[in-house]
Motif scaffolding. Structure first.
Motif, short mmCIF file in Angstrom:
data_model
loop_
_atom_site.label_atom_id
_atom_site.label_comp_id
_atom_site.label_asym_id
_atom_site.label_seq_id
_atom_site.Cartn_x
_atom_site.Cartn_y
_atom_site.Cartn_z
N ASP A 80 0.63 3.29 2.58
CA ASP A 80 0.17 1.91 3.00
C ASP A 80 -0.29 1.25 1.89
N TYR A 81 -0.15 2.07 0.63
CA TYR A 81 -0.30 1.26 -0.60
C TYR A 81 1.26 1.05 -0.97
N ALA A 82 2.38 1.77 -0.93
CA ALA A 82 3.36 1.41 -1.17
C ALA A 82 3.38 0.35 -0.29
N ALA A 83 3.14 0.44 0.59
CA ALA A 83 3.95 -0.84 1.37
C ALA A 83 2.89 -2.22 1.52
N LEU A 84 1.82 -2.22 1.00
CA LEU A 84 0.98 -3.83 0.68
C LEU A 84 1.32 -4.23 -0.65
N ALA A 85 2.06 -3.03 -1.62
CA ALA A 85 2.79 -3.77 -3.01
C ALA A 85 3.52 -4.45 -3.27
N ARG A 86 4.76 -3.52 -1.20
CA ARG A 86 6.06 -4.04 -1.12
C ARG A 86 5.56 -5.68 -1.12
N ARG A 87 5.21 -5.71 -0.12
CA ARG A 87 4.26 -6.96 0.38
C ARG A 87 3.60 -8.05 -0.64
N ASN A 88 3.07 -7.36 -1.38
CA ASN A 88 2.47 -8.86 -2.25
C ASN A 88 4.03 -8.72 -3.32
N ALA A 89 4.33 -8.30 -3.61
CA ALA A 89 5.55 -8.89 -4.69
C ALA A 89 6.41 -10.07 -3.53
N ASP A 90 6.74 -9.46 -2.24
CA ASP A 90 7.20 -10.18 -1.92
C ASP A 90 6.82 -11.61 -1.57
N GLU A 91 5.36 -11.42 -1.15
CA GLU A 91 5.17 -13.25 -1.14
C GLU A 91 4.52 -13.66 -2.05
N ASN A 92 4.56 -12.94 -3.59
CA ASN A 92 4.02 -13.39 -4.79
C ASN A 92 5.50 -13.77 -5.54
N ALA A 93 6.70 -13.43 -4.70
CA ALA A 93 7.82 -13.89 -5.53
C ALA A 93 8.49 -13.22 -6.66
N ILE A 94 7.89 -11.88 -6.99
CA ILE A 94 8.09 -11.31 -7.63
C ILE A 94 8.86 -10.31 -8.30
N PRO A 95 10.10 -10.01 -7.93
CA PRO A 95 10.73 -8.45 -8.25
C PRO A 95 9.96 -6.98 -8.45
N PHE A 96 10.24 -5.94 -7.99
CA PHE A 96 9.00 -5.32 -7.59
C PHE A 96 9.74 -3.78 -6.57
N GLU A 97 10.29 -3.18 -7.20
CA GLU A 97 10.97 -2.07 -6.82
C GLU A 97 9.52 -1.12 -6.92
#
Length: 255
Positions: A80-97
């Motif tokens: 669940d935290y990993a999914a939020l990290a991906r969402r946060n990266a996408d919505e802030n337009a910061i590439p993050f694997e």
């Protein structure tokens, strides 16, 4: 311990609104600690960074907002935290694997990779001497089963030669932290974080280097708040800390 679905979220502003992160309303929530950790990292554009135990991505994304053109990767054990990290990266337009997995059994996509920097905010509490939190997600973040020594060992393995590790940790875990770091790292530098003038340090930031040979350095403590006691609703951070938390400035790690 009980784990509840992450369907009750807040969207919180970091770096004076330069970054907005979704977080669970209950359970572990990122505060100022990952922001200070990210601000201490001496990274340069084009370098690679691994955030071990990245949570919702606070430290890595703060770093990515401050320094352009970084290759950011996160490892997070809780889906669940990993999914939020991906969402946060996408919505802030910061590439993050973001890779899901347990650092005690390093996921295959990370085993053969090395990074210029590894950053971490490992669990603060040793559960051999403490009480577990009731919320499962919070307990994993604050006092998970993986020993601090293994966090440091795995970080050292993921570092490229001459790469840097940055860790934020409670001051009372310092003996364990230094013992673990000396096993595979060098050039240890310690920055105590002091909550208010005249108080003892509660947190420290450790910088270490793979292959480093410089002598250990204990820097003067950095005071977070100007006043000796809390005097109302105003936050009264020092000018240095305010610039880090509100303007996204780098933390001036002493030379």
């Amino acid at each position: 311990m009980t784990s509840k679905p992450m369907d009750d979220l807040t969207r919180d502003r970091f770096l004076g609104g330069r970054l907005e992160l979704w977080q669970p309303r209950r359970g572990y929530r990122a505060g100022v600690d990952p922001v200070l950790l990210a601000a201490a990292v001496n990274t340069k554009p084009g370098q690679s960074v691994l955030d071990m135990g990245c949570g919702v991505g606070a430290a890595a994304l703060c770093l990515g907002r401050r320094v352009a053109d970084l290759s950011l990767t996160g490892l997070e054990i809780q889906p669940d935290y990993a999914a939020l990290a991906r969402r946060n990266a996408d919505e802030n337009a910061i590439p993050f694997e973001v890779i899901e997995g347990d650092l005690a059994s390093m996921p295959a996509p990370l085993r053969a990779r090395q990074f210029d920097h590894v950053i971490m905010n490992p669990p603060y509490f040793d559960r051999a001497t403490g009480t577990a939190a009731e919320e499962a997600s919070r307990e994993i973040a604050l006092g998970g089963p993986t020993p601090l020594s293994l966090w440091i060992e795995q970080a050292a393995r993921r570092l490229a030669p001459r790469g840097f590790l940055h860790v934020i940790q409670r001051a009372d875990r310092l003996p364990d932290l230094l013992t673990a770091a000396q096993a595979g790292l060098g050039s240890l530098r310690l920055l105590p974080l002091i909550p208010r003038p005249g108080r003892d340090s509660q947190l420290v930031i450790l910088r270490a280097r793979k292959g480093g040979r410089a002598a250990f350095r204990l820097h003067a403590g950095l005071v977070l708040h100007d006043s000796a006691s809390h005097d109302g609703d105003r936050e009264n951070y020092s000018e240095t800390i305010r610039s880090v938390l509100r303007d996204g400035a780098a933390l001036p790690f002493p030379r």
